[in-house]
Enzyme design. Structure first.
Site, mmCIF file in Angstrom:
data_model
loop_
_atom_site.group_PDB
_atom_site.id
_atom_site.type_symbol
_atom_site.label_atom_id
_atom_site.label_comp_id
_atom_site.label_asym_id
_atom_site.label_seq_id
_atom_site.Cartn_x
_atom_site.Cartn_y
_atom_site.Cartn_z
ATOM 1 N N VAL A 103 0.993 29.482 -4.779
ATOM 2 C CA VAL A 103 0.488 30.115 -6.286
ATOM 3 C C VAL A 103 -1.168 30.409 -5.920
ATOM 4 O O VAL A 103 -1.524 31.416 -6.307
ATOM 5 C CB VAL A 103 0.466 29.147 -7.219
ATOM 6 C CG1 VAL A 103 0.079 29.849 -8.718
ATOM 7 C CG2 VAL A 103 1.988 28.933 -7.510
ATOM 8 N N GLY A 162 -7.214 24.977 -4.180
ATOM 9 C CA GLY A 162 -5.803 24.892 -3.900
ATOM 10 C C GLY A 162 -5.405 26.282 -3.295
ATOM 11 O O GLY A 162 -5.234 26.967 -4.394
ATOM 12 N N LYS A 211 12.345 16.967 -14.435
ATOM 13 C CA LYS A 211 11.730 17.052 -13.069
ATOM 14 C C LYS A 211 12.240 16.186 -12.039
ATOM 15 O O LYS A 211 12.998 15.333 -12.487
ATOM 16 C CB LYS A 211 10.224 16.979 -13.523
ATOM 17 C CG LYS A 211 9.275 17.502 -12.293
ATOM 18 C CD LYS A 211 9.150 18.892 -12.559
ATOM 19 C CE LYS A 211 7.943 19.510 -11.578
ATOM 20 N NZ LYS A 211 7.716 20.953 -12.010
#
Length: 356
Positions: free
Chosen positions: A186, A182, A82
């Site tokens: 996505v 959220g 990452k």
């Protein structure tokens, strides 16, 4: 000031941790390679306005380990890594910053591939790709896969239906109260799918405009971010940042199913025991949100759309297996998933050692 890469002491179980800085470009970043046992490390780049360098380091370590688990469970022949860039994605982006980041990624020589994550767009990654061959999730090119967000959402949606069948006896989501926390790329895509499936949506986002848009588009109820765990809901879909499931929030959670796209949803592993005791089925985030990395993996491996489609189906099958094993053995779903990963990695090490 030229680009600087500073090797930091990686914690036990990690392969490499590098701090990157280019003062002229305004770049401060970390790259962490957790494991290359199964193949080159792949994991997105997150740009976030971290409070400190230490906070960014902690985040990249957690996220990199999660990518090892995610890629292993999805059977992608890839390891985990990452990267994070310290900065406000709304105001601190520049071509110079992303080109400097690309040069840093190129220096890893293919041991780490980067892609989009929170705060990073395909357009940003296209700039990174001007300086490195190891940027994926691109809109253009021979094997470009584009924004991975829709594929992440599709994988979450398919797993959510498996979870609904296990909890409610049916995959039919008509009238089910689902809270989507959220509404980024996505979360919004997932909300669209849930709305089309007849779910009664409750939404929240720190960006009030996104919530208002969902209210208009989907007839969704809107709740304030700090009122999420006071809602009466059937399903909770965390799609923002991690750590939202704590001992305290789980004690307030009314949902019987948790399935969302956010990484590291459990603040600590013991929270899974709380969910199990409350008869709330938690679907391990690193399994259900693998759709995006599956899309990116197709780009890394130069594979076609069939590769992606086959592995999206496998995500749901894996979740079904995890749920059945959890119920049969009385273990938390995260423990079952982690044990599967341990087995996958042990077999990969054995093969690598035999080939050495």
């Amino acid at each position: 000031m030229a680009l600087k890469l500073v090797e930091e002491l990686a914690p036990a179980g990690y392969e490499r941790l590098v701090y990157i800085e280019d003062e002229d470009a305004g770049l401060r970043a970390f790259v962490c390679v957790h494991s290359t046992v199964c193949g080159p490390a792949v994991g997105g780049c997150r740009m976030w306005n971290y409070a400190s360098k230490d906070e960014a380091r902690t985040d990249v370590l957690r996220l990199a380990a999660g990518m090892t688990h995610k890629n292993a469970m999805a059977g992608l022949g890839l390891g985990g890594g990452k990267s994070v860039i310290l900065g406000d994605p709304r105001s601190d982006k520049s071509e110079a910053l992303f080109r400097a980041f690309g040069r840093a990624i190129e220096s890893f020589g293919g041991s780490y591939y980067t892609a989009e994550d929170v705060g990073i767009s395909p357009e940003d990654m296209a700039i990174v790709a001007k300086e490195t061959s190891y940027a994926v999730g691109l809109d253009h090119g021979a094997h470009a896969s584009g924004d991975p967000s829709p594929f992440t959402a599709e994988g979450v949606f398919q797993c959510l239906k498996i979870g609904a069948r296990a909890v409610f006896g049916t995959e039919d989501l008509t009238g089910r109260r689902v809270l989507v926390q959220g509404l980024g790329h996505v979360g919004w895509s997932l909300a669209e799918k849930l709305h089309a499936a007849g779910a009664a949506l409750v939404v929240t986002d720190v960006n009030a405009a996104a919530s208002q848009k969902a209210q208009v588009s989907f007839g969704a109820e809107v709740c304030a971010p700090d009122e999420v765990f006071d809602q009466q809901i059937d399903i909770f879909a965390p799609c923002a940042l991690g750590g939202v499931l704590t001992h305290e929030t789980v004690a307030r959670l009314s949902a019987k199913l948790v399935c969302g796209a956010a990484n590291n949803q459990l603040l600590e592993p013991s929270v899974a025991e709380d969910l199990l005791k409350r008869d709330c089925l938690y679907l391990p985030d690193y399994v259900v949100n693998a759709g995006g990395i599956i899309s990116v993996a197709g780009e890394v491996h130069h594979a076609g759309p069939e590769y992606r489609a086959e592995r999206l189906v496998q995500i749901a099958r894996r979740i079904d297996e995890i749920v059945r094993t959890s119920r049969k053995e009385g273990k938390t779903t995260i423990r079952v998933a982690d044990e599967m990963v341990t087995d996958i990695l042990a077999k990969a090490r054995k093969v690598a050692d035999a080939a050495a």
